[in-house]
Design an enzyme around this catalytic site. Sequence first.
Site, PDB file in Angstrom:
ATOM      1  N   ASP A 409       0.834  -1.207   0.000  1.00 48.82           N
ATOM      2  CA  ASP A 409       0.000   0.000   0.000  1.00 48.82           C
ATOM      3  C   ASP A 409       0.870   1.258   0.000  1.00 48.82           C
ATOM      4  O   ASP A 409       2.071   1.190   0.279  1.00 48.82           O
ATOM      5  CB  ASP A 409      -0.928  -0.019   1.223  1.00 48.82           C
ATOM      6  CG  ASP A 409      -1.997   1.054   1.143  1.00 48.82           C
ATOM      7  OD1 ASP A 409      -2.329   1.488   0.017  1.00 48.82           O
ATOM      8  OD2 ASP A 409      -2.496   1.472   2.202  1.00 48.82           O
ATOM      9  N   GLU A 412       2.309   4.571  -4.458  1.00 46.13           N
ATOM     10  CA  GLU A 412       2.260   5.419  -5.675  1.00 46.13           C
ATOM     11  C   GLU A 412       3.596   6.116  -5.939  1.00 46.13           C
ATOM     12  O   GLU A 412       3.899   6.325  -7.129  1.00 46.13           O
ATOM     13  CB  GLU A 412       1.136   6.453  -5.537  1.00 46.13           C
ATOM     14  CG  GLU A 412      -0.252   5.853  -5.559  1.00 46.13           C
ATOM     15  CD  GLU A 412      -0.602   5.065  -4.292  1.00 46.13           C
ATOM     16  OE1 GLU A 412      -0.112   5.462  -3.221  1.00 46.13           O
ATOM     17  OE2 GLU A 412      -1.328   4.081  -4.389  1.00 46.13           O
ATOM     18  N   ASP A 485      -9.160   3.561  -2.335  1.00 43.98           N
ATOM     19  CA  ASP A 485     -10.079   4.057  -1.301  1.00 43.98           C
ATOM     20  C   ASP A 485     -11.378   4.576  -1.903  1.00 43.98           C
ATOM     21  O   ASP A 485     -11.587   5.782  -2.045  1.00 43.98           O
ATOM     22  CB  ASP A 485      -9.393   5.139  -0.475  1.00 43.98           C
ATOM     23  CG  ASP A 485      -8.217   4.569   0.309  1.00 43.98           C
ATOM     24  OD1 ASP A 485      -8.129   3.319   0.415  1.00 43.98           O
ATOM     25  OD2 ASP A 485      -7.391   5.349   0.800  1.00 43.98           O
TER      26      ASP A 485
HETATM   27  C1  GLC Z   1      -4.810   3.443   2.632  1.00 44.61           C
HETATM   28  C2  GLC Z   1      -5.348   2.181   1.976  1.00 44.61           C
HETATM   29  C3  GLC Z   1      -6.403   1.559   2.844  1.00 44.61           C
HETATM   30  C4  GLC Z   1      -5.832   1.293   4.236  1.00 44.61           C
HETATM   31  C5  GLC Z   1      -5.255   2.564   4.840  1.00 44.61           C
HETATM   32  C6  GLC Z   1      -4.532   2.317   6.140  1.00 44.61           C
HETATM   33  O1  GLC Z   1      -5.799   4.404   2.696  1.00 44.61           O
HETATM   34  O2  GLC Z   1      -5.829   2.438   0.690  1.00 44.61           O
HETATM   35  O3  GLC Z   1      -6.890   0.389   2.272  1.00 44.61           O
HETATM   36  O4  GLC Z   1      -6.825   0.785   5.057  1.00 44.61           O
HETATM   37  O5  GLC Z   1      -4.334   3.144   3.918  1.00 44.61           O
HETATM   38  O6  GLC Z   1      -3.468   1.460   5.967  1.00 44.61           O
END
Ligand code: GLC
Length: 775
Positions: A409, A412, A485
Amino acid sequence: MSNQLTGYQDDNQTITLSFASSKDLILKVLTNEIIQVFQDHGCPTNSYAIEGNKQRKTNYTVENKGDHIEVRTGALIVKAYDDAKLDVYDADGNPLVLDYRGKREPLPTDMDDEHRKTVMSEGHAVHAKANPDNVNFEVIKSLAKDEVFYGLGGKTGFLNKRGYEYDNWNSDVPVLHNETETHLYKSIPVMYGLKNGHPYGLFFDDTYKSHFDLGKESDNYYYYSAVGGNVDYYILGGHTLKDVVANYTYLTGVVPLPQKWMLGYQQSRWGYSTSDQRVESIADGFAEHNLPIDVIHLDIDYMYGYRDFTWDTTKYKDPKAFVQKMKQRGIRLMPILDAGVKVDDKYDIYKEGMEKGYFVTNPDGSVYVGSVWPGDSVFPDFGNEDVRKWWAKHVKFFADMGVCGVWNDMDEPANFRAKGQLPDDLVFHDGVNISTHAKMHNVFGHLQAQATYEGMKQATRKRPYIITRAAYAGTQKYSTVWTGDNTAVWSHLQLAIPQLNGLGLSGFAFAGTDIGGFQEDTTPELLTRWIEASLLVPLFRNHSILGSRYQEPWAFDKQTLDIYRKYLNLRYRFIPYLYDQFRHETESGLPVMRPLVLNYPDDQETRNLNDEYMIGTNILVAPIVNQGATKRLVYLPAGNWIDFWNHAEYSGQQYIMADAPIDKLPLFVKANTVLPWGNKVMHVSDNPEKVMTFRLFGECGSTKHYQDNGQDFKYQQGEFNEYYVEVTEDGHVAVKLTKHGYKPTYEKIYVETDRSRYEFTYHADTDEYELVNER
Ligand code: GLC
């Protein structure tokens, strides 16, 4: 004055076109249906999307036709003219891609600074129009009246991208993803067109920030522009849209066969991983409510202060034992891993990375410090192969813990400073060359996924389960994706279908959305419709943000829970079918989940169909995506279609009105389909199934069914079975083991038709199935 085409050189499938006053254009014939167009703008030419040499020996001709040079393969004709103009036709002479020669028709920019301020004073966003100063090159093609566009990965908006503009710049977009957001987390610069019904594709292999205007600026042309890189694009041809898509995955790769349990149900929430008890309480909820599940995801709280490759033992007494305990309950755990590494002199990953010079730097050589969850953070220079190996080595931490995969995660990469980005001039490696963030940004997540995949593969010898938010073309070889998200609003349930279909067309056959919606509070009705709509979506995960209303299946009333359970149970019945579809995807390069237009491109009704999807060629899903709706129009394409629930038969090429009370997903099976039908289970087992059922929809039909151990790579050495199941028109039922490479076979196979149930038993001595019972 025109820039004259002065000549050409033809050297072993590479045709170099020379011009009086511009750089050469190089046409490279890769296959009969793929031609690369290249113009050197001084950038290294390594591709992150395409691995290995994709050129095949191909018959082609080059001819000087007086006013143009013509390159011809069996499937494509490229005509090159003065001014470096190219026109591409299919073998029958139908125009596919024609350079635009007319005048530009820019959108109005009639706002002075004072008016801008006035508009903004009410809070309106004022978007800068595409800034031509930044553009390194543009490729402008003419647009036909009926031309439609697909692909581009998981962009916002509708299935047909015509009339919209998009950017390729991976970004963390925590606001509502509607069609005015030109870019989200992924950059997949492939587009498909149907021009007068004739299919083609264009893949722009450039990692720099780029822009597509697909007929927004003008109805006469569409264009692609980029701020850096070379002119480097692939013309994809083929008889059908399927051929064109398969040519794209031929170049960039297919999603590898998943482990079977990855197709099972997955539950997630930011907040579960705060302690082992909390995670266990979720598992208990599933058991208590008699709900099947395969994976629980662990968001950032399991770590020590959000430090990558750590596990907080003040919150988990013994993480490894806990993972084992959950596994014994049939539930696998999937931890998150963020891109940013915490700045902390006492933290080994940070120390080691600093010592080795593995983090990206400012132009003055100092390490760049941004901010992510752990506060001050540094970013691995994934463009450097040594850094990827180092990361892959540390990924073993997860394998040793026994978790089932890694969820990448913020890759980007996201940054809480500098307007959410890293500065363009940060120094990265681009393989052995030194480069900038501007070039490497869009492949950061791709390279992190590659390193994570390699690390898990080396450590486990199983098919790695990686999920990533950011991606570039080709990332599908390493990772599944989710759409980031989203929000618990109806428009995002609507968006899910074109978004996932767009990803499928762009190589990402394994994708999903956060079921229920990530941000904001879901409602029982929205959650219900979302789980129904996702029934056959490959990645099947409910995920929500900390602080939002709970959205576990039992968080609402009995009706919501009962319907949710019904669809989870149904999903498990479909897993053998989905697994067969993935096997097919690895061989055909075509997505599992797909828009109707891929199967029926000649049918005008499919070209703008945003709210239906198909799985393979024989299942059609038409979810309810509007609040309060209990009926909907369903378009059925050519052929006969059987209502999954009551077996009513409809002829295609018509809209029908489908009844859809809250517990019903409109679902149709093409007449004469044989569907493998999984057993009722609570988790996908690592042990081979002993019994398999096949259900016939219609009068007769056949299917090829695939079986292996569902976990590792032994199938690549031939350890798999293939079954052929057939019901003939005269009612004869046959089951054959057509390939026996994986030792365990089904002991019993049942074939169910509308009238009878046939029971077959396996005989090891003859390696055959015998019909033992019919009722
Ligand atoms: C980002 C991710 C989400 C996750 C959050 C906390 O927003 O896209 O899925 O829950 O980070 O890690």
